[in-house]
Design an enzyme around this catalytic site. Sequence first.
Site, mmCIF file in Angstrom:
data_model
loop_
_atom_site.group_PDB
_atom_site.id
_atom_site.type_symbol
_atom_site.label_atom_id
_atom_site.label_comp_id
_atom_site.label_asym_id
_atom_site.label_seq_id
_atom_site.Cartn_x
_atom_site.Cartn_y
_atom_site.Cartn_z
ATOM 1 N N CYS A 220 1.020 -0.909 -0.002
ATOM 2 C CA CYS A 220 0.272 -0.059 -0.059
ATOM 3 C C CYS A 220 1.051 0.831 0.483
ATOM 4 O O CYS A 220 0.256 2.239 0.440
ATOM 5 C CB CYS A 220 -0.879 -0.016 1.045
ATOM 6 S SG CYS A 220 -2.565 -1.570 1.175
ATOM 7 N N CYS A 245 -6.872 5.028 7.519
ATOM 8 C CA CYS A 245 -6.807 3.941 7.741
ATOM 9 C C CYS A 245 -8.207 3.553 9.321
ATOM 10 O O CYS A 245 -8.430 1.904 9.468
ATOM 11 C CB CYS A 245 -6.131 2.586 8.056
ATOM 12 S SG CYS A 245 -4.575 3.282 9.494
#
Length: 263
Positions: A220, A245
């Site tokens: 990511c 997140c």
Amino acid sequence: MSGEVFSLPGAATSASAIKLYARETAGFAERLAKTVELLQEAALDHGTGLLQSSSLGAEDMVITDLIARHKLPISIATLDTGRLHAETLALLPQIEARYGLKVAVYSPVNDAVVTFVRVRGADAMYESLDLRKECCAIRKLEPLSRMLEGHTAWITGLRREQSSNRAVVPFSETDNNGRTKINALADWSWADVWHYIAIFDVPFNALHDQFMPSIGCAPCTRAISVGEDFRSGRWWWEESSAKECGLHATRQNSEEEKTGASA
């Protein structure tokens, strides 16, 4: 653009992050003194209830250095998601060797990871925002909840300059579980962070020399290009408003998310 970071044109793979970013700016000494005072007060107010939650990024390495330099009784912990870069994990023995501090490491529940990968696939995060957030929940949010158990306050490296979503980050706020969350570098610039690292020879992630200002899990995170936003290398396939997140959810941004505002 908020959090804009510049890399050298034509520098394909690496360069010195210190040479690129470190510079003294007006008010640095005052910002540093304010941060030290904030950490000292937090240690007095919360005692053993205070924890530094470190991502092992440049900002958090500055905070760890301040904790050690000022002999503050603040414990340090980090998350090992199981998909971190080797360069990130390499900082753990460096911290212990340099400062004599042991960093507690929290990992996701293995069965949950195995089930997710078996059902969703190892790279499910690329398929949809929901799957990426599910992966983050298993690998980050659940271990973070265990990390913070029994603590009344935690310290982060969030800065207002990092992104538009973080532009109003306060020095102190209340998280969704009622803990005090201390953003000790809230008003620091990227130049400030690297100026401090240069002055005090603070260990840092080698990936910062590869144009990765914001580093998360390996799948990511990518290097950024000239003029790209600070966090553009994180979850680069998603809309910019989605690039969190959930680790830094607060009561306020949870309410904003419910009403359609970006979190």
